[in-house]
Design a protein around this motif. Structure first.
Motif, PDB file in Angstrom:
ATOM      1  N   ASP A  48      48.102  31.720  40.756  1.00  0.00           N
ATOM      2  CA  ASP A  48      49.272  33.244  40.635  1.00  0.00           C
ATOM      3  C   ASP A  48      49.085  32.558  42.306  1.00  0.00           C
ATOM      4  O   ASP A  48      48.544  32.569  43.021  1.00  0.00           O
ATOM      5  N   ALA A  50      50.357  35.631  44.180  1.00  0.00           N
ATOM      6  CA  ALA A  50      49.902  36.335  44.766  1.00  0.00           C
ATOM      7  C   ALA A  50      48.686  36.351  45.294  1.00  0.00           C
ATOM      8  O   ALA A  50      47.752  36.423  46.452  1.00  0.00           O
ATOM      9  N   GLY A 106      45.727  35.830  37.108  1.00  0.00           N
ATOM     10  CA  GLY A 106      46.365  37.001  35.839  1.00  0.00           C
ATOM     11  C   GLY A 106      46.470  36.120  34.404  1.00  0.00           C
ATOM     12  O   GLY A 106      46.276  35.011  34.475  1.00  0.00           O
ATOM     13  N   GLY A 107      46.789  36.549  33.717  1.00  0.00           N
ATOM     14  CA  GLY A 107      46.923  35.869  32.653  1.00  0.00           C
ATOM     15  C   GLY A 107      48.190  34.636  32.594  1.00  0.00           C
ATOM     16  O   GLY A 107      47.942  34.055  32.276  1.00  0.00           O
ATOM     17  N   SER A 108      48.881  35.283  33.761  1.00  0.00           N
ATOM     18  CA  SER A 108      50.262  33.981  33.967  1.00  0.00           C
ATOM     19  C   SER A 108      49.326  32.333  34.177  1.00  0.00           C
ATOM     20  O   SER A 108      49.725  31.813  33.670  1.00  0.00           O
ATOM     21  N   ASP A 111      47.495  31.250  31.572  1.00  0.00           N
ATOM     22  CA  ASP A 111      48.183  30.119  30.663  1.00  0.00           C
ATOM     23  C   ASP A 111      48.575  29.613  30.403  1.00  0.00           C
ATOM     24  O   ASP A 111      48.849  28.117  29.824  1.00  0.00           O
ATOM     25  N   THR A 147      42.124  37.508  37.636  1.00  0.00           N
ATOM     26  CA  THR A 147      42.154  37.775  38.942  1.00  0.00           C
ATOM     27  C   THR A 147      42.775  39.801  38.336  1.00  0.00           C
ATOM     28  O   THR A 147      43.030  40.313  39.668  1.00  0.00           O
ATOM     29  N   THR A 148      43.182  39.482  37.947  1.00  0.00           N
ATOM     30  CA  THR A 148      43.710  41.288  36.576  1.00  0.00           C
ATOM     31  C   THR A 148      42.392  41.385  35.413  1.00  0.00           C
ATOM     32  O   THR A 148      41.706  40.159  35.004  1.00  0.00           O
ATOM     33  N   THR A 151      44.191  40.568  30.392  1.00  0.00           N
ATOM     34  CA  THR A 151      44.129  39.277  29.620  1.00  0.00           C
ATOM     35  C   THR A 151      43.589  38.951  28.388  1.00  0.00           C
ATOM     36  O   THR A 151      43.633  38.606  27.884  1.00  0.00           O
ATOM     37  N   THR A 156      40.345  33.655  25.531  1.00  0.00           N
ATOM     38  CA  THR A 156      41.406  33.259  24.135  1.00  0.00           C
ATOM     39  C   THR A 156      41.850  31.609  23.362  1.00  0.00           C
ATOM     40  O   THR A 156      42.015  31.065  24.837  1.00  0.00           O
ATOM     41  N   VAL A 158      44.789  30.775  23.358  1.00  0.00           N
ATOM     42  CA  VAL A 158      46.331  31.382  22.749  1.00  0.00           C
ATOM     43  C   VAL A 158      46.946  31.244  24.680  1.00  0.00           C
ATOM     44  O   VAL A 158      46.556  31.542  25.327  1.00  0.00           O
ATOM     45  N   LYS A 167      59.118  35.423  22.936  1.00  0.00           N
ATOM     46  CA  LYS A 167      57.241  34.906  23.148  1.00  0.00           C
ATOM     47  C   LYS A 167      57.444  33.859  22.808  1.00  0.00           C
ATOM     48  O   LYS A 167      57.563  33.810  21.496  1.00  0.00           O
ATOM     49  N   LEU A 186      37.254  39.358  42.881  1.00  0.00           N
ATOM     50  CA  LEU A 186      38.443  39.089  43.039  1.00  0.00           C
ATOM     51  C   LEU A 186      39.307  40.233  42.091  1.00  0.00           C
ATOM     52  O   LEU A 186      40.479  40.202  42.330  1.00  0.00           O
ATOM     53  N   ILE A 194      49.531  47.217  38.759  1.00  0.00           N
ATOM     54  CA  ILE A 194      48.779  45.854  38.486  1.00  0.00           C
ATOM     55  C   ILE A 194      47.188  46.696  37.368  1.00  0.00           C
ATOM     56  O   ILE A 194      46.949  46.064  36.500  1.00  0.00           O
TER      57      ILE A 194
HETATM   58  N1  LIG Z   1      46.066  34.133  26.718  1.00  0.00           N
HETATM   59  C1  LIG Z   1      45.925  35.470  26.287  1.00  0.00           C
HETATM   60  O1  LIG Z   1      45.228  35.469  25.372  1.00  0.00           O
HETATM   61  C2  LIG Z   1      46.812  36.266  26.698  1.00  0.00           C
HETATM   62  C3  LIG Z   1      46.437  37.631  26.611  1.00  0.00           C
HETATM   63  C4  LIG Z   1      47.785  38.552  26.625  1.00  0.00           C
HETATM   64  C5  LIG Z   1      48.460  38.274  27.757  1.00  0.00           C
HETATM   65  N2  LIG Z   1      48.663  36.781  28.060  1.00  0.00           N
HETATM   66  C6  LIG Z   1      50.106  37.024  28.773  1.00  0.00           C
HETATM   67  O2  LIG Z   1      49.411  37.672  30.298  1.00  0.00           O
HETATM   68  C7  LIG Z   1      50.822  37.466  31.165  1.00  0.00           C
HETATM   69  C8  LIG Z   1      50.367  38.425  31.624  1.00  0.00           C
HETATM   70  O3  LIG Z   1      49.047  38.721  32.577  1.00  0.00           O
HETATM   71  P1  LIG Z   1      48.621  39.499  33.690  1.00  0.00           P
HETATM   72  O4  LIG Z   1      48.596  41.552  32.788  1.00  0.00           O
HETATM   73  O5  LIG Z   1      47.060  39.351  33.805  1.00  0.00           O
HETATM   74  O6  LIG Z   1      49.500  39.468  35.064  1.00  0.00           O
HETATM   75  P2  LIG Z   1      50.234  38.060  35.657  1.00  0.00           P
HETATM   76  O7  LIG Z   1      49.530  37.362  35.861  1.00  0.00           O
HETATM   77  O8  LIG Z   1      51.399  38.449  35.211  1.00  0.00           O
HETATM   78  O9  LIG Z   1      50.058  38.872  37.010  1.00  0.00           O
HETATM   79  C9  LIG Z   1      50.868  40.542  37.717  1.00  0.00           C
HETATM   80  C10 LIG Z   1      51.321  40.613  38.777  1.00  0.00           C
HETATM   81  O10 LIG Z   1      49.590  41.116  39.522  1.00  0.00           O
HETATM   82  C11 LIG Z   1      49.783  39.692  40.571  1.00  0.00           C
HETATM   83  N3  LIG Z   1      48.544  39.437  41.103  1.00  0.00           N
HETATM   84  C12 LIG Z   1      47.645  38.927  39.895  1.00  0.00           C
HETATM   85  N4  LIG Z   1      45.880  38.697  40.347  1.00  0.00           N
HETATM   86  C13 LIG Z   1      46.334  39.971  41.794  1.00  0.00           C
HETATM   87  C14 LIG Z   1      44.998  40.197  42.926  1.00  0.00           C
HETATM   88  N5  LIG Z   1      43.893  40.354  42.224  1.00  0.00           N
HETATM   89  N6  LIG Z   1      45.390  41.246  43.924  1.00  0.00           N
HETATM   90  C15 LIG Z   1      46.569  41.196  43.192  1.00  0.00           C
HETATM   91  N7  LIG Z   1      47.913  40.834  42.603  1.00  0.00           N
HETATM   92  C16 LIG Z   1      47.263  39.724  42.060  1.00  0.00           C
HETATM   93  C17 LIG Z   1      50.524  38.676  39.877  1.00  0.00           C
HETATM   94  O11 LIG Z   1      50.580  38.086  41.545  1.00  0.00           O
HETATM   95  C18 LIG Z   1      51.747  39.406  39.045  1.00  0.00           C
HETATM   96  O12 LIG Z   1      52.902  39.884  40.221  1.00  0.00           O
HETATM   97  C19 LIG Z   1      52.020  37.433  29.928  1.00  0.00           C
HETATM   98  O13 LIG Z   1      52.962  36.480  30.224  1.00  0.00           O
HETATM   99  C20 LIG Z   1      51.252  37.367  28.462  1.00  0.00           C
HETATM  100  O14 LIG Z   1      52.020  37.040  27.851  1.00  0.00           O
HETATM  101  C21 LIG Z   1      48.149  35.834  27.587  1.00  0.00           C
END
Ligand SMILES: NC(=O)c1ccc[n+]([C@@H]2O[C@H](COP(=O)([O-])OP(=O)(O)OC[C@H]3O[C@@H](n4cnc5c(N)ncnc54)[C@H](O)[C@@H]3O)[C@@H](O)[C@H]2O)c1
Length: 407
Positions: A48, A50, A106-108, A111, A147-148, A151, A156, A158, A167, A186, A194
């Motif tokens: 990611d 950030a 994070g999840g992004s 994935d 790091t979040t 998700t 998963t 997915v 989506k 982390l 967030i």
């Molecule tokens: N694969 C799966 O099973 C699954 C499940 C649910 C959601 N998702 C997907 O995951 C995505 C969402 O993931 P998310 O909610 O983790 O958000 P994200 O990964 O989009 O991150 C959100 C924000 O947090 C920032 N960030 C991440 N870690 C950080 C940290 N440690 N410190 C500071 N900033 C940080 C990122 O730069 C970003 O701006 C969506 O696209 C969703 O569709 C996937």
């Protein structure tokens, strides 16, 4: 909690999980233990943006290199990835060969890492998604480091991308990471907004999996533990987190990811439709939709909701659980209505149509009918949750086995 009687269903998850303070230092040895060998090639690291800027990837990289692997770092991943952004990212990386893919974020980012691995061996159409039954060749093993919290993507089968306002779902056993590493360090600096959105995403996974007619004893156990851990830790993680609370949110999010073996229900479908119209983060839209998902599920799922109340409120009144969810959202400043995020009444018919046609949920406990869904969204528009809850009976229960759903 007791599972619905029903079909026998598989339960998948990572083969190895290293969890605890300082776990990132063990990434390199986990790669070896998971079967990766430096002779097979470098390790592709997908991270990611950030997370790269905060230098959270540095100890991960150091551990991989100390274990004898070369590292190839991909272009940074931005939140809510699209098919186009991932195609560009894939073009930024060499063809390998790679011994493994390590995804950090994070999840992004997780994935994208999962899709990178599969794309290295298969000609995936990123704008189309991937069906469970698709024939694919496994990619290099994936080690996922969230790091979040989160998700649960580290657990998963997915991955998800946006394309043309929808989506696109990639659901396949080959998308389950072989390894996961959970280290509270982390997530220790995760900003409150967030923390809130990703924490409520995890709660919605636990809750919706418990409503799902695809639930099994294993998904119920994972969801129950997840809900208890997140209820205990998320409010304080949001305010000012100590390491213990952060670790609890990370473990809770992971367990909620395992619970997704039962899949999510109507709440997530509504969340995608909100996200498409507002660009709001996934977790925030899931949090907004969750109370209305509970209201819609109530005719068939009161016993499950009562059990959730027992877990987090110490009562067996389903309504207490609804109040608890609303209270969590309020505490973390999550909007309570569609109007608050700029959606207008004339958008609702298309939203309802999109939910039904693009994100059907054969595992939702109540049949989803267009008119009832429009009524639910109209309540949601104005924040009339009490009325939505009182209107239980707006759809027919689909029965305890979850089979024979008329759609
Ligand atoms: N694969 C799966 O099973 C699954 C499940 C649910 C959601 N998702 C997907 O995951 C995505 C969402 O993931 P998310 O909610 O983790 O958000 P994200 O990964 O989009 O991150 C959100 C924000 O947090 C920032 N960030 C991440 N870690 C950080 C940290 N440690 N410190 C500071 N900033 C940080 C990122 O730069 C970003 O701006 C969506 O696209 C969703 O569709 C996937």
């Amino acid at each position: 909690l007791s599972a619905a009687a029903g079909a026998v269903r598989p339960f998948v998850g990572p083969g190895r999980v290293l969890a605890g303070a300082g776990a990132v230092a063990g990434v390199g040895s986990e790669l070896h233990a998971g079967g990766a060998d430096p002779k097979q090639g470098a390790v592709a690291v997908v991270a990611d943006r950030a997370v790269l800027e905060l230098r959270l990837v540095d100890p991960v990289r150091a551990s991989i290199e100390a274990a004898g692997f070369d590292v190839e770092l991909s272009a940074p991943v931005d939140g809510e990835p699209t098919a186009d952004s991932v195609s560009a990212l894939l073009a930024s990386i060499s063809g390998g060969p790679f011994a493994a893919v390590v995804a950090v974020g994070g999840g992004s980012a997780l994935d994208v890492g999962k899709l990178l691995s599969l794309s290295l061996e298969n000609d995936l159409d990123l704008s189309a998604g991937l069906a469970v039954a698709a024939e694919v060749v496994p990619g290099p093993p994936v080690l996922a480091i969230p790091t979040t919290a989160g998700t649960g993507a580290e657990a998963t089968a997915v991955a998800m991308l946006w394309h043309a306002g929808l989506k696109r779902m990639f659901v396949h056993a080959q998308l389950v990471p072989r390894m996961a590493v959970l280290d509270a360090e982390l997530v220790s600096g995760l900003p409150p907004a967030i923390t809130a959105a990703s924490g409520m995403d995890a709660i919605s996974h636990a809750v919706e999996s418990l409503l799902s007619t695809f639930r099994t004893p294993l998904t119920e156990a994972a969801a129950g533990h997840a809900l208890a851990a997140l209820a205990r830790s998320l409010p304080s993680a949001y305010r000012e987190a100590g390491a213990d609370e952060r670790f609890d949110t990370l473990v809770g999010a992971y367990q909620a990811g395992l619970a997704l073996n039962a899949q999510v229900v109507l709440g997530h479908s509504i969340a995608y439709a909100i996200g498409a119209r507002t660009g709001l983060p996934h977790g925030l839209t899931c949090a907004m939709a969750l109370p209305y998902c509970l209201a819609h599920s109530r005719p068939a799922a009161e016993p499950q909701i009562a059990k959730m109340a027992e877990l987090v409120c110490g009562t067996s009144d389903p309504r207490d659980f609804l109040r608890w969810v609303v209270g969590m959202n309020e505490t973390m400043s999550i909007p309570a209505s569609l109007a608050e995020v700029g959606i207008e009444a004339d958008a609702l018919p298309a939203m309802a149509q999109e939910v039904l046609e693009r994100y059907p949920r054969p595992n939702h406990p109540v049949e989803i009918e267009l008119q009832a869904l429009e009524q639910l969204l109209a309540r949601f528009l104005r924040g009339e949750l009490d009325d939505a809850w009182a209107e239980a009976g707006i759809g027919a229960p689909v029965g305890s086995t979850g089979r024979g759903i008329g759609r």
